[in-house]
Every structure is written in structure tokens, then in C-alpha cells.
Design an enzyme around this catalytic site. Structure first.
Site, short mmCIF file in Angstrom:
data_model
loop_
_atom_site.label_atom_id
_atom_site.label_comp_id
_atom_site.label_asym_id
_atom_site.label_seq_id
_atom_site.Cartn_x
_atom_site.Cartn_y
_atom_site.Cartn_z
N ILE A 96 -79.60 85.72 41.90
CA ILE A 96 -78.22 85.25 41.94
C ILE A 96 -77.51 85.63 40.65
O ILE A 96 -77.21 84.78 39.80
CB ILE A 96 -78.14 83.72 42.17
CG1 ILE A 96 -79.02 83.28 43.34
CG2 ILE A 96 -76.68 83.30 42.44
CD1 ILE A 96 -79.07 81.78 43.58
N PRO A 97 -77.26 86.94 40.45
CA PRO A 97 -76.48 87.32 39.28
C PRO A 97 -75.08 86.70 39.39
O PRO A 97 -74.55 86.57 40.51
CB PRO A 97 -76.45 88.85 39.34
CG PRO A 97 -76.77 89.20 40.75
CD PRO A 97 -77.58 88.07 41.31
N HIS A 98 -74.53 86.29 38.28
CA HIS A 98 -73.23 85.62 38.33
C HIS A 98 -72.54 85.71 36.99
O HIS A 98 -73.18 85.84 35.95
CB HIS A 98 -73.40 84.16 38.73
CG HIS A 98 -74.35 83.41 37.86
ND1 HIS A 98 -75.72 83.43 38.07
CD2 HIS A 98 -74.17 82.63 36.77
CE1 HIS A 98 -76.32 82.69 37.15
NE2 HIS A 98 -75.39 82.20 36.34
N SER A 99 -71.20 85.62 37.05
CA SER A 99 -70.43 85.60 35.82
C SER A 99 -69.01 85.15 36.11
O SER A 99 -68.49 85.38 37.20
CB SER A 99 -70.40 86.99 35.18
OG SER A 99 -69.70 86.93 33.95
N TYR A 148 -67.00 77.38 40.51
CA TYR A 148 -68.06 78.37 40.27
C TYR A 148 -69.42 77.69 40.22
O TYR A 148 -70.37 78.13 40.87
CB TYR A 148 -67.71 79.07 38.95
CG TYR A 148 -68.79 79.84 38.25
CD1 TYR A 148 -69.19 81.09 38.69
CD2 TYR A 148 -69.37 79.34 37.08
CE1 TYR A 148 -70.14 81.83 37.99
CE2 TYR A 148 -70.31 80.06 36.39
CZ TYR A 148 -70.69 81.31 36.85
OH TYR A 148 -71.63 82.03 36.16
#
Length: 151
Positions: free
Chosen positions: A65-68, A113
Site C-alpha cells: 500500500i504505497p501512499h503519500s 487519507y
């Protein structure tokens, strides 16, 4: 808030062409960019890679779960990619990743988010749910599986 608000067939890929972490992240970012969700894809890529330096978002069990959050993102959105063969992602369990969920969000969307990230993490705990996503035959089916699981 439902996760299905942030996903769509246009941001879902049944089979990623990539075979490594960086290319897979770029492939998902390209979908977001093509969909008009980013003002600067390269800057968003930098922010995702900065987050990866803190620790891999490959959480194990075949999931990443890459996130930014970044100023270059217009709204909270999730791009989904699947890899039957698996992608080396420096996952916590040192196993390949088969499902990647890239969460992109504007800087000011902190609460939303975090809720999206938590909701996704909760759903992905279940082996049966992960299996259904891996067995789905169309991108619409993947979106429907996620929507129906939330109900």
C-alpha cells in the site's frame, strides 16, 4: 466514508507490466496522471519514494500500500494494480507482492487519507477477500468486490 468512493475501473489494472517496485509504482502513478488526478506526476513519484525510504509499504501477505500526501494531488484517490507473477517490493515478510494499492491524497486531506488507509488495511487482512481480488476476471469485478465487502 467508503473506500469505493476513491476507486474506479479506470484506475485499476488487472495485470501490471512491471516486475519491480519502482516500475510498478510508476505504472500506477501513470494511471493517476492520465486520469487527471495529478498536477505533477514526477513530484508525486518523489513523495511516494520518500515515504518508501521510511519503511516499505509492502505489508506482507502479497500486499503493498504505497501512499503519500502531496500538493500535486487534486483529490484522494486509489490506484490498484495486480501482478500474478508477483513483484519484489521489500515486503515485511520478504515475499513478492501481488496486489498494490497506491493511495494519493492532497496535503490538506489528512483525516480522509488516514481513514482510507485504515479501511483498506482492515479489508486486506482477510485471506478470502485477497483471494477474490486475485481471482477477479475484470477490473469492474475488482471494484465490485471491494464495494460489496464494505457493505
Amino acid at each position: 466514508m467508503e473506500l469505493s468512493e476513491f476507486i474506479s475501473p479506470q484506475l485499476t489494472k488487472l495485470e501490471l507490466a512491471s516486475n519491480n517496485k519502482l516500475d510498478a509504482i510508476k505504472e500506477l502513478i501513470d494511471m493517476l496522471n492520465a486520469g487527471g488526478y495529478l498536477t505533477d506526476a514526477d513530484e508525486f513519484l518523489k513523495s511516494v519514494l520518500e515515504r518508501e525510504k521510511v519503511g516499505s509499504t509492502g505489508i506482507g501477505k502479497g500486499i503493498a500500500i504505497p501512499h503519500s500526501r502531496a500538493v500535486t494531488v487534486k483529490e484522494v484517490v486509489v490506484a490498484i494494480g495486480r501482478s500474478t507473477a508477483g513483484i519484489e517490493f521489500d515486503a515485511l515478510d520478504n515475499r513478492p507482492v501481488h496486489l498494490i494499492f497506491l493511495i494519493a491524497a492532497p496535503i490538506e486531506s489528512g483525516g480522509l487519507y488516514l481513514k482510507a488507509l485504515a479501511r483498506l488495511s482492515r479489508l486486506l487482512r482477510y485471506q478470502e477477500f485477497r483471494n477474490e481480488l486475485m481471482e477477479a476476471g475484470t477490473v469492474e469485478e475488482i471494484v465490485n468486490i471491494i464495494s460489496s465487502e464494505e457493505k
